[in-house]
Design a protein around this motif. Structure first.
Motif, PDB file in Angstrom:
ATOM      1  N   ASN A 237      25.680 -16.983  14.360  1.00 42.51           N
ATOM      2  CA  ASN A 237      24.655 -17.619  13.524  1.00 42.51           C
ATOM      3  C   ASN A 237      23.726 -16.604  12.873  1.00 42.51           C
ATOM      4  O   ASN A 237      22.579 -16.920  12.568  1.00 42.51           O
ATOM      5  CB  ASN A 237      23.864 -18.625  14.357  1.00 42.51           C
ATOM      6  CG  ASN A 237      24.724 -19.843  14.637  1.00 42.51           C
ATOM      7  OD1 ASN A 237      25.140 -20.543  13.713  1.00 42.51           O
ATOM      8  ND2 ASN A 237      25.061 -20.043  15.899  1.00 42.51           N
ATOM      9  N   SER A 238      24.236 -15.395  12.689  1.00 40.09           N
ATOM     10  CA  SER A 238      23.417 -14.369  12.034  1.00 40.09           C
ATOM     11  C   SER A 238      24.076 -13.969  10.725  1.00 40.09           C
ATOM     12  O   SER A 238      25.197 -14.367  10.414  1.00 40.09           O
ATOM     13  CB  SER A 238      23.281 -13.151  12.948  1.00 40.09           C
ATOM     14  OG  SER A 238      24.524 -12.470  13.017  1.00 40.09           O
ATOM     15  N   TYR A 239      23.362 -13.141   9.988  1.00 40.65           N
ATOM     16  CA  TYR A 239      23.871 -12.667   8.704  1.00 40.65           C
ATOM     17  C   TYR A 239      24.951 -11.595   8.924  1.00 40.65           C
ATOM     18  O   TYR A 239      26.069 -11.722   8.432  1.00 40.65           O
ATOM     19  CB  TYR A 239      22.697 -12.103   7.881  1.00 40.65           C
ATOM     20  CG  TYR A 239      23.103 -11.602   6.528  1.00 40.65           C
ATOM     21  CD1 TYR A 239      23.187 -12.456   5.440  1.00 40.65           C
ATOM     22  CD2 TYR A 239      23.428 -10.260   6.348  1.00 40.65           C
ATOM     23  CE1 TYR A 239      23.589 -11.999   4.198  1.00 40.65           C
ATOM     24  CE2 TYR A 239      23.828  -9.785   5.110  1.00 40.65           C
ATOM     25  CZ  TYR A 239      23.903 -10.663   4.036  1.00 40.65           C
ATOM     26  OH  TYR A 239      24.306 -10.197   2.820  1.00 40.65           O
ATOM     27  N   ALA A 240      24.595 -10.564   9.705  1.00 42.51           N
ATOM     28  CA  ALA A 240      25.481  -9.399   9.797  1.00 42.51           C
ATOM     29  C   ALA A 240      26.434  -9.437  10.983  1.00 42.51           C
ATOM     30  O   ALA A 240      27.356  -8.631  11.051  1.00 42.51           O
ATOM     31  CB  ALA A 240      24.636  -8.128   9.851  1.00 42.51           C
ATOM     32  N   ALA A 241      26.197 -10.339  11.939  1.00 39.96           N
ATOM     33  CA  ALA A 241      27.079 -10.525  13.102  1.00 39.96           C
ATOM     34  C   ALA A 241      27.128  -9.304  14.023  1.00 39.96           C
ATOM     35  O   ALA A 241      28.170  -8.958  14.566  1.00 39.96           O
ATOM     36  CB  ALA A 241      28.493 -10.925  12.655  1.00 39.96           C
ATOM     37  N   HIS A 242      25.961  -8.664  14.189  1.00 41.06           N
ATOM     38  CA  HIS A 242      25.945  -7.396  14.931  1.00 41.06           C
ATOM     39  C   HIS A 242      25.138  -7.403  16.230  1.00 41.06           C
ATOM     40  O   HIS A 242      24.838  -6.339  16.757  1.00 41.06           O
ATOM     41  CB  HIS A 242      25.406  -6.283  14.036  1.00 41.06           C
ATOM     42  CG  HIS A 242      26.470  -5.675  13.192  1.00 41.06           C
ATOM     43  ND1 HIS A 242      27.439  -4.853  13.713  1.00 41.06           N
ATOM     44  CD2 HIS A 242      26.749  -5.791  11.872  1.00 41.06           C
ATOM     45  CE1 HIS A 242      28.251  -4.467  12.748  1.00 41.06           C
ATOM     46  NE2 HIS A 242      27.863  -5.031  11.620  1.00 41.06           N
ATOM     47  N   ASN A 243      24.734  -8.526  16.727  1.00 38.97           N
ATOM     48  CA  ASN A 243      23.876  -8.576  17.911  1.00 38.97           C
ATOM     49  C   ASN A 243      22.624  -7.721  17.752  1.00 38.97           C
ATOM     50  O   ASN A 243      22.236  -6.979  18.662  1.00 38.97           O
ATOM     51  CB  ASN A 243      24.623  -8.150  19.189  1.00 38.97           C
ATOM     52  CG  ASN A 243      23.827  -8.523  20.427  1.00 38.97           C
ATOM     53  OD1 ASN A 243      23.067  -9.489  20.421  1.00 38.97           O
ATOM     54  ND2 ASN A 243      23.985  -7.752  21.498  1.00 38.97           N
ATOM     55  N   VAL A 244      22.047  -7.773  16.563  1.00 38.26           N
ATOM     56  CA  VAL A 244      20.718  -7.177  16.383  1.00 38.26           C
ATOM     57  C   VAL A 244      19.823  -8.294  15.857  1.00 38.26           C
ATOM     58  O   VAL A 244      20.282  -9.164  15.103  1.00 38.26           O
ATOM     59  CB  VAL A 244      20.728  -5.968  15.407  1.00 38.26           C
ATOM     60  CG1 VAL A 244      21.617  -4.855  15.928  1.00 38.26           C
ATOM     61  CG2 VAL A 244      21.129  -6.365  13.995  1.00 38.26           C
ATOM     62  N   LYS A 245      18.588  -8.264  16.283  1.00 38.71           N
ATOM     63  CA  LYS A 245      17.667  -9.320  15.862  1.00 38.71           C
ATOM     64  C   LYS A 245      17.409  -9.158  14.360  1.00 38.71           C
ATOM     65  O   LYS A 245      17.102  -8.053  13.905  1.00 38.71           O
ATOM     66  CB  LYS A 245      16.364  -9.159  16.650  1.00 38.71           C
ATOM     67  CG  LYS A 245      15.416 -10.306  16.524  1.00 38.71           C
ATOM     68  CD  LYS A 245      14.284 -10.144  17.534  1.00 38.71           C
ATOM     69  CE  LYS A 245      13.295 -11.282  17.449  1.00 38.71           C
ATOM     70  NZ  LYS A 245      12.598 -11.375  16.170  1.00 38.71           N
ATOM     71  N   GLU A 246      17.567 -10.217  13.602  1.00 35.50           N
ATOM     72  CA  GLU A 246      17.352 -10.106  12.157  1.00 35.50           C
ATOM     73  C   GLU A 246      15.946 -10.585  11.828  1.00 35.50           C
ATOM     74  O   GLU A 246      15.559 -11.705  12.161  1.00 35.50           O
ATOM     75  CB  GLU A 246      18.450 -10.874  11.409  1.00 35.50           C
ATOM     76  CG  GLU A 246      19.801 -10.196  11.657  1.00 35.50           C
ATOM     77  CD  GLU A 246      21.001 -10.862  10.999  1.00 35.50           C
ATOM     78  OE1 GLU A 246      20.830 -11.915  10.363  1.00 35.50           O
ATOM     79  OE2 GLU A 246      22.115 -10.313  11.142  1.00 35.50           O
ATOM     80  N   SER A 247      15.196  -9.705  11.183  1.00 38.53           N
ATOM     81  CA  SER A 247      13.772  -9.981  10.950  1.00 38.53           C
ATOM     82  C   SER A 247      13.562 -11.103   9.932  1.00 38.53           C
ATOM     83  O   SER A 247      14.385 -11.313   9.039  1.00 38.53           O
ATOM     84  CB  SER A 247      13.099  -8.706  10.442  1.00 38.53           C
ATOM     85  OG  SER A 247      11.775  -8.982  10.081  1.00 38.53           O
ATOM     86  N   THR A 248      12.447 -11.782  10.082  1.00 41.38           N
ATOM     87  CA  THR A 248      12.055 -12.792   9.093  1.00 41.38           C
ATOM     88  C   THR A 248      10.763 -12.363   8.381  1.00 41.38           C
ATOM     89  O   THR A 248      10.149 -13.142   7.652  1.00 41.38           O
ATOM     90  CB  THR A 248      11.828 -14.154   9.787  1.00 41.38           C
ATOM     91  OG1 THR A 248      10.920 -13.942  10.872  1.00 41.38           O
ATOM     92  CG2 THR A 248      13.115 -14.757  10.307  1.00 41.38           C
ATOM     93  N   ILE A 249      10.345 -11.104   8.638  1.00 42.28           N
ATOM     94  CA  ILE A 249       9.051 -10.646   8.086  1.00 42.28           C
ATOM     95  C   ILE A 249       9.283  -9.740   6.872  1.00 42.28           C
ATOM     96  O   ILE A 249       9.952  -8.704   6.982  1.00 42.28           O
ATOM     97  CB  ILE A 249       8.281  -9.852   9.166  1.00 42.28           C
ATOM     98  CG1 ILE A 249       8.053 -10.757  10.383  1.00 42.28           C
ATOM     99  CG2 ILE A 249       6.969  -9.295   8.635  1.00 42.28           C
ATOM    100  CD1 ILE A 249       7.559 -10.014  11.599  1.00 42.28           C
ATOM    101  N   PRO A 250       8.745 -10.099   5.705  1.00 40.36           N
ATOM    102  CA  PRO A 250       8.908  -9.214   4.536  1.00 40.36           C
ATOM    103  C   PRO A 250       8.160  -7.883   4.734  1.00 40.36           C
ATOM    104  O   PRO A 250       7.078  -7.860   5.321  1.00 40.36           O
ATOM    105  CB  PRO A 250       8.295 -10.015   3.384  1.00 40.36           C
ATOM    106  CG  PRO A 250       8.166 -11.421   3.892  1.00 40.36           C
ATOM    107  CD  PRO A 250       8.039 -11.342   5.377  1.00 40.36           C
ATOM    108  N   ALA A 251       8.752  -6.812   4.229  1.00 47.51           N
ATOM    109  CA  ALA A 251       8.202  -5.469   4.474  1.00 47.51           C
ATOM    110  C   ALA A 251       6.768  -5.312   3.953  1.00 47.51           C
ATOM    111  O   ALA A 251       5.932  -4.680   4.599  1.00 47.51           O
ATOM    112  CB  ALA A 251       9.113  -4.427   3.835  1.00 47.51           C
ATOM    113  N   MET A 252       6.486  -5.868   2.769  1.00 43.51           N
ATOM    114  CA  MET A 252       5.182  -5.615   2.175  1.00 43.51           C
ATOM    115  C   MET A 252       4.108  -6.573   2.697  1.00 43.51           C
ATOM    116  O   MET A 252       2.957  -6.499   2.269  1.00 43.51           O
ATOM    117  CB  MET A 252       5.267  -5.681   0.631  1.00 43.51           C
ATOM    118  CG  MET A 252       6.325  -4.783   0.024  1.00 43.51           C
ATOM    119  SD  MET A 252       6.397  -3.108   0.705  1.00 43.51           S
ATOM    120  CE  MET A 252       4.983  -2.349  -0.071  1.00 43.51           C
TER     121      MET A 252
END
Ligand code: NA7
Length: 533
Positions: A237-252
């Motif tokens: 259920n992730s974008y990259a399928a890599h078992n890394v937490k995918e952020s929801t916070i924009p950088a700026m």
């Protein structure tokens, strides 16, 4: 009568699982591979330093739970040898070798409308008739040799990383490596200590993040084992399928200090996918956010590389929008006196001579040239085959551009399935492969049920409609315009091959959305497919 129910071509991650699933359905299956053993990509790519840069816990199959919990992986990344051993182990554990035939290439396959069967010609001289043809030919498989004048004149040794010899000895030799993608980076680091002199011939500098490799502790493994179901659920259920937490916070949306803290902490932790996707939600979408990540990595390069000339050559100025590269201590390797970098943008190669590589600046005398120049990605292995569908060959079908429906079928090629074919998701591959194989097996299972309903046992033909294929290709094109990857020339668009017209070759909408799209197809009675006799 067909000789077998299904022919699977390719004994990599995809072919092995597809064979397993078809056997589960009770079909008679033969799997062939041109190599002398299983492994696919991991059979051929045995160059020094070859490893997966997906985290070990998710660079494997999820379907054999007992094996998942017990099979060892000593480090956070698995080496080529470990992956190869793992695949051999899976084949042995499930007794699949008896269905496999090695050193056998598919030369051509033609669909015959009168019998509704595929006829496959093999390099051994065998002819096989089959109801289903499943091509698991590999995505990074057909090697790309650059077109450089004089390449054939070189008197030393030449190797492509994607077709590495079983024996080599570079001790005391002068080695040139052309290419600095994931492979070039790995091979450069691994060879640096065993050669007399190493020169990296770099066309495009890349943003390379440490991988944070190290031994897996018993505690880490226990924790993974306890949470494996959630880990796979998160991956799917992730974008990259890599078992890394995918952020929801924009950088700026955070302060400059906070951005620096986040980037630094991810740099220390390591892993390229984590750096790209866990830092902020918009690194590959927003130019401003992307530049923040670029600035951070450029600063690291200037701090790590002691020679300012080498540091400048290694520093990219484009977007951080290619397949992320991660490796242990790449930039540090250039602090070794006998390791140098040639920036091909400043001093392009003019020719390869008997003695080495000639740029417009000087002749670099070499004993060995390593081509880490990548692959004709996604469709490369199909272009050497003759595959004839109902009315046209696959080459004709792809004359304008490479297409597919859902990455797994082609309109006009009934009962042929491409396992991770063109326009498949651009993600960590084992979960992507499992997703597709499960979907393909669902289609075949439905066709088999329908065939058994018919007293005559006629072949049921599963076929994508042209409209469904066109719509999917368009969806992939649109997805390709939505992030910054489109701004960099890379193999994602086939732009690494000089003579090729660039076109998107992957679904870049993430595994989560791809899986939703497949589910939607299934929920709507396999929308876009016809099942006919
Ligand atoms: P890549 O990522 O396609 O990298 C190939 C490299 O070779 C890249 O640096 C290219 O430069 C370079 N290249 C290609 N052709 C030439 C010529 N003609 N002259 C100089 N340099 C050239 O392939 P990899 O094998 O590293 O990785 C492929 C995938 O395998 C990877 O993504 C992982 O998923 C595993 P360019 O950047 O195009 O300027």
């Amino acid at each position: 009568m067909p000789s077998i129910d299904a022919l699977v071509v390719g004994a990599g991650f995809a072919g092995i699982y597809q064979l397993y699933k078809l056997r589960e359905l009770g079909l008679s299956v033969k799997l062939i591979d041109k190599a002398s053993d299983v492994g696919g990509t991991w059979y051929w790519n045995r160059y020094p330093g070859a490893n997966s840069d997906s985290l070990s816990e998710v660079y494997r199959y999820s379907w054999d739970k007992e094996d998942l919990l017990t099979y060892p992986w000593p480090n956070h990344y698995v080496s080529q040898k470990e992956i190869w051993d793992y695949l051999k182990h899976v084949v042995k554990r499930h007794d699949l070798r008896k269905y496999m035939q090695f050193s056998t290439e598919l030369e051509s396959a033609s669909f015959d409308s009168s019998s509704s069967l595929w006829t496959a010609q093999l390099s051994t001289g065998e002819t096989i008739q089959t109801r289903y043809l499943l091509t698991a030919l590999g995505t990074w498989s057909k090697v790309n040799y650059p077109v450089i004048p004089g390449i054939e004149k070189f008197a030393g040794e030449k190797y492509h990383t994607g077709n590495w010899p079983k024996h080599y000895d570079f001790k005391g030799k002068r080695v040139g490596v052309i290419g600095s993608g994931s492979t070039g980076v790995q091979v450069t680091i691994a060879l640096a200590d065993e050669v007399k002199e190493l020169i990296s011939f770099q066309r495009s500098p890349q943003y390379i993040v440490p991988n944070g490799d190290g031994p897996v502790s018993a505690e880490f493994r226990d924790n993974v084992n306890k949470n494996y179901d959630e880990i796979w659920d998160g991956v799917r259920n992730s974008y990259a399928a890599h078992n890394v937490k995918e952020s929801t916070i924009p950088a700026m949306s955070v302060s400059a200090e906070e951005r620096e803290r986040v980037f630094e902490s991810l740099w220390q932790q390591g892993n390229g996918f984590r750096f790209m996707f866990s830092a902020f939600s918009d690194i590959v979408i927003s130019e401003e956010a992307n530049e923040e990540a670029c600035k951070f990595i450029r600063k690291k390069i200037s701090q790590i590389v002691e020679d300012p000339v080498k540091a400048r050559k290694l520093s990219p100025d484009g977007y951080y929008a290619r397949r992320p590269i991660t490796a242990p201590a790449y930039y540090e390797t250039f602090n070794k006196k006998h390791v140098d970098i040639v920036d091909l943008r400043e001093t392009p190669i003019t020719e390869i001579t008997e003695k080495g590589i000639l740029t417009n600046e000087k002749l670099h005398e070499l004993d060995v040239i390593v081509f880490a120049t990548g692959f004709e990605v996604a469709d490369g292995n199909y272009t050497t085959l003759t595959i004839n569908g109902r009315q046209q060959s696959l080459k004709e079908h792809w004359a304008e551009k490479t297409t597919s429906y859902l990455g797994v079928t082609e309109a006009g090629f009934p009962n042929m399935f491409l396992v991770v074919g063109p326009l498949s998701p651009f993600n960590n591959f084992p979960p992507t492969i499992e997703t597709q194989v499960d979907f393909i097996t669902g289609l075949i299972s439905k066709a088999e049920a329908k065939r058994k309903e018919e007293a005559s046992g006629k072949v049921v033909l599963i076929e994508a409609t042209q409209q469904a294929e066109d719509d999917y290709v368009e969806a992939c094109r649109v997805l390709g315009t939505k992030n910054l990857f489109r701004k960099e020339k890379s193999y994602i668009f086939g732009a690494n091959i000089a003579e090729r017209k660039p076109n998107i070759l992957f679904w870049v909408g993430g595994l989560v959305h791809y899986r939703k799209a497949l589910q939607d197809v299934v929920d709507n009675g396999y929308r876009g497919f016809t099942f006919s006799y």
